[in-house]
Design an enzyme around this catalytic site. Structure first.
Site, mmCIF file in Angstrom:
data_model
loop_
_atom_site.group_PDB
_atom_site.id
_atom_site.type_symbol
_atom_site.label_atom_id
_atom_site.label_comp_id
_atom_site.label_asym_id
_atom_site.label_seq_id
_atom_site.Cartn_x
_atom_site.Cartn_y
_atom_site.Cartn_z
ATOM 1 N N ASN A 89 0.809 -1.229 0.000
ATOM 2 C CA ASN A 89 0.000 0.000 0.000
ATOM 3 C C ASN A 89 0.841 1.277 0.000
ATOM 4 O O ASN A 89 0.402 2.291 -0.534
ATOM 5 C CB ASN A 89 -0.934 -0.017 1.219
ATOM 6 C CG ASN A 89 -1.517 1.346 1.502
ATOM 7 O OD1 ASN A 89 -2.476 1.773 0.859
ATOM 8 N ND2 ASN A 89 -0.927 2.078 2.443
ATOM 9 N N TYR A 159 3.992 8.849 -11.483
ATOM 10 C CA TYR A 159 3.023 8.144 -10.632
ATOM 11 C C TYR A 159 2.197 7.167 -11.465
ATOM 12 O O TYR A 159 2.061 5.987 -11.121
ATOM 13 C CB TYR A 159 2.122 9.176 -9.946
ATOM 14 C CG TYR A 159 1.074 8.550 -9.048
ATOM 15 C CD1 TYR A 159 1.410 8.036 -7.799
ATOM 16 C CD2 TYR A 159 -0.253 8.452 -9.463
ATOM 17 C CE1 TYR A 159 0.448 7.455 -6.982
ATOM 18 C CE2 TYR A 159 -1.222 7.872 -8.650
ATOM 19 C CZ TYR A 159 -0.863 7.379 -7.410
ATOM 20 O OH TYR A 159 -1.810 6.788 -6.596
ATOM 21 N N ALA A 161 2.883 5.874 -14.363
ATOM 22 C CA ALA A 161 3.748 4.801 -14.897
ATOM 23 C C ALA A 161 4.045 3.764 -13.820
ATOM 24 O O ALA A 161 4.036 2.551 -14.075
ATOM 25 C CB ALA A 161 5.049 5.399 -15.427
ATOM 26 N N LYS A 163 2.204 2.908 -11.282
ATOM 27 C CA LYS A 163 1.019 2.097 -10.987
ATOM 28 C C LYS A 163 0.710 1.142 -12.140
ATOM 29 O O LYS A 163 0.261 0.017 -11.911
ATOM 30 C CB LYS A 163 -0.179 3.002 -10.684
ATOM 31 C CG LYS A 163 -0.006 3.814 -9.401
ATOM 32 C CD LYS A 163 0.109 2.924 -8.165
ATOM 33 C CE LYS A 163 0.202 3.725 -6.885
ATOM 34 N NZ LYS A 163 0.265 2.881 -5.682
HETATM 35 N N1 NAP Z 1 -5.261 9.016 -1.827
HETATM 36 C C1 NAP Z 1 -5.583 8.797 -3.095
HETATM 37 O O1 NAP Z 1 -6.255 9.614 -3.721
HETATM 38 C C2 NAP Z 1 -5.174 7.502 -3.765
HETATM 39 C C3 NAP Z 1 -5.813 7.139 -4.944
HETATM 40 C C4 NAP Z 1 -5.476 5.957 -5.578
HETATM 41 C C5 NAP Z 1 -4.482 5.162 -5.050
HETATM 42 N N2 NAP Z 1 -3.855 5.543 -3.893
HETATM 43 C C6 NAP Z 1 -2.787 4.683 -3.393
HETATM 44 O O2 NAP Z 1 -3.087 4.261 -2.074
HETATM 45 C C7 NAP Z 1 -1.877 4.068 -1.343
HETATM 46 C C8 NAP Z 1 -1.950 4.808 -0.012
HETATM 47 O O3 NAP Z 1 -2.141 6.172 -0.277
HETATM 48 P P1 NAP Z 1 -2.652 7.223 0.825
HETATM 49 O O4 NAP Z 1 -3.548 8.163 0.121
HETATM 50 O O5 NAP Z 1 -3.104 6.532 2.036
HETATM 51 O O6 NAP Z 1 -1.273 8.000 1.107
HETATM 52 P P2 NAP Z 1 -0.739 8.773 2.410
HETATM 53 O O7 NAP Z 1 -1.851 9.144 3.307
HETATM 54 O O8 NAP Z 1 0.154 9.828 1.885
HETATM 55 O O9 NAP Z 1 0.137 7.629 3.144
HETATM 56 C C9 NAP Z 1 1.256 7.118 2.470
HETATM 57 C C10 NAP Z 1 1.861 5.988 3.261
HETATM 58 O O10 NAP Z 1 2.999 5.507 2.518
HETATM 59 C C11 NAP Z 1 4.160 5.610 3.314
HETATM 60 N N3 NAP Z 1 5.306 6.037 2.509
HETATM 61 C C12 NAP Z 1 5.401 7.122 1.707
HETATM 62 N N4 NAP Z 1 6.648 7.221 1.208
HETATM 63 C C13 NAP Z 1 7.352 6.181 1.722
HETATM 64 C C14 NAP Z 1 8.695 5.753 1.624
HETATM 65 N N5 NAP Z 1 9.623 6.435 0.926
HETATM 66 N N6 NAP Z 1 9.063 4.641 2.286
HETATM 67 C C15 NAP Z 1 8.171 3.952 3.012
HETATM 68 N N7 NAP Z 1 6.893 4.323 3.174
HETATM 69 C C16 NAP Z 1 6.490 5.436 2.539
HETATM 70 C C17 NAP Z 1 3.869 6.649 4.397
HETATM 71 O O11 NAP Z 1 4.674 6.369 5.542
HETATM 72 P P3 NAP Z 1 5.074 7.501 6.668
HETATM 73 O O12 NAP Z 1 3.891 8.429 6.770
HETATM 74 O O13 NAP Z 1 5.316 6.692 7.912
HETATM 75 O O14 NAP Z 1 6.314 8.178 6.204
HETATM 76 C C18 NAP Z 1 2.371 6.426 4.637
HETATM 77 O O15 NAP Z 1 2.176 5.397 5.565
HETATM 78 C C19 NAP Z 1 -0.749 4.554 -2.261
HETATM 79 O O16 NAP Z 1 -0.136 3.453 -2.893
HETATM 80 C C20 NAP Z 1 -1.476 5.404 -3.272
HETATM 81 O O17 NAP Z 1 -0.798 5.481 -4.500
HETATM 82 C C21 NAP Z 1 -4.185 6.682 -3.228
#
Ligand code: NAP
Length: 253
Positions: A89, A159, A161, A163
Site C-alpha cells: 500500500n 506516478y 507509470a 502504478k
Molecule cells: N489518496 C488517493 O487519492 C489515492 C488514490 C489511488 C491510489 N492511492 C494509493 O493508495 C496508497 C496509499 O495512499 P494514501 O492516500 O493513504 O497515502 P498517504 O496518506 O500519503 O500515506 C502514504 C503511506 O505511505 C508511506 N510512505 C510514503 N513514502 C514512503 C517511503 N519512501 N518509504 C516507506 N513508506 C512510505 C507513508 O509512511 P510515513 O507516513 O510513515 O512516512 C504512509 O504510511 C498509495 O499506494 C497510493 O498510490 C491513493
C-alpha cells in the site's frame, strides 16, 4: 458472512496513516496480526500497534532505498515467523512539471518508481519465494490507481507509470503462481481523502475530485479497507489477477 483472519500474519506497507491505516485496522478487527510498516511516522505506527493488539508490531523502512524493502520483509518474517498476506500500500505522488530542471524531474521520476514500483516488486518477489520455499499458500494485494490504466495529468507521469507497472506485476504473479496456491489482486481507487489525496486535489482543483464521481461524497480510507479484508479472507480467490475498482464510478473499464 463472517470473516475470521485470526492466525494470519499480514504485512501492510504504509500503514501509519491514510488508506494503509484503515486497511490494517479492518484486518486486525477480523483477527489478523499486522506488521505495520511505516517510514517517518513512528509515533502513529507504534500507537496503532498497541491499539490493534493481536501481537501486531511496527516496522520501519524507507522504501525509496532499494535495500530496505528486502530487509523489511526479512525482519517481518523473522520476528513474526511467517507472512501469509502482503498488502503493498505504501506510495507517494509528487507532482513534477516536465519543464522543471532535468535533474529535478529525473530525481522525482526515480524516487517515485523506486517507492511505488521497485520496492513493491521486491516485496512481491520475496513473498512468492518465501511461500514457494515453505510450500505454503497466500495472497498479495497491491493498491494501485486508475491512473495506471487511463494515464494522468503530465505532472503525475511518474506516478501513473509506476502504478501501470504494479498492475502488470499482479497479473503476472496471478498467472504464474496460482497453481502453487499464491493469489494476487489489484485494488484500484480513484481520489481518496487522505494526505496524498488532498495534495492531488490541491494540484488539480476540488472540481476534478468531486465532478468525476457518481456518488455524493468522496471516497475515504474506510471505503477501501473492507474489500481488502474480503480478498484476504480467501472468499474471492477466483478473482485472482483481477483489478477491483473502488472509484465511485469515476473510471469504468
Ligand atoms: N489518496 C488517493 O487519492 C489515492 C488514490 C489511488 C491510489 N492511492 C494509493 O493508495 C496508497 C496509499 O495512499 P494514501 O492516500 O493513504 O497515502 P498517504 O496518506 O500519503 O500515506 C502514504 C503511506 O505511505 C508511506 N510512505 C510514503 N513514502 C514512503 C517511503 N519512501 N518509504 C516507506 N513508506 C512510505 C507513508 O509512511 P510515513 O507516513 O510513515 O512516512 C504512509 O504510511 C498509495 O499506494 C497510493 O498510490 C491513493
Amino acid at each position: 458472512m463472517y470473516i475470521n483472519l485470526s492466525g494470519l500474519n499480514i504485512l501492510v506497507t504504509g500503514a501509519s496513516k491514510g488508506i494503509g491505516k484503515a486497511i490494517a485496522t479492518k484486518l486486525a478487527e477480523a483477527g489478523a496480526t499486522i506488521a505495520i510498516h511505516y517510514n517517518k511516522n513512528v509515533r502513529e505506527a507504534e500507537n496503532l500497534a498497541s491499539v490493534l493488539g493481536n501481537e501486531s508490531r511496527a516496522f520501519q523502512a524507507d522504501l525509496s532505498k532499494p535495500d530496505e524493502a528486502a530487509n523489511l520483509f526479512d525482519r517481518v518474517a523473522l520476528e513474526m515467523g511467517s507472512i501469509e498476506i502482503l498488502v503493498n500500500n505504501a506510495g507517494m505522488a509528487t507532482a513534477s512539471d516536465i519543464s522543471s530542471k532535468e535533474g529535478d524531474w529525473l530525481d522525482i521520476w526515480n524516487n517515485t518508481l523506486q517507492v511505488n514500483l521497485s520496492s513493491c516488486a521486491i516485496l512481491c518477489k520475496k513473498t512468492v519465494e518465501f511461500m514457494l520455499k515453505r510450500n505454503s499458500t497466500g495472497r498479495i494485494i497491491n493498491i494501485v490507481d486508475n491512473a495506471g490504466f487511463k494515464g494522468d495529468s503530465a505532472e503525475y507521469m511518474a506516478y501513473a507509470a509506476s502504478k501501470a507497472g504494479l498492475i502488470s506485476i499482479t497479473k503476472t504473479i496471478a498467472q504464474s503462481y496460482g497453481k502453487k496456491g499464491i493469489k494476487a489482486f489489484n485494488i484500484s481507487p480513484g481520489i481518496v481523502r487522505t494526505e496524498m489525496g488532498n495534495g492531488i486535489i490541491e494540484t488539480k482543483g476540488n472540481d476534478k475530485a468531486t465532478k468525476d464521481i457518481a456518488l455524493e461524497r468522496m471516497t475515504e480510507p474506510k471505503d477501501i479497507a473492507p474489500m481488502v479484508t474480503f480478498l484476504a479472507s480467501g472468499m474471492a480467490d477466483h478473482a485472482t489477477g483481477s483489478t477491483i475498482d473502488l472509484n465511485a464510478a469515476s473510471y469504468l473499464h
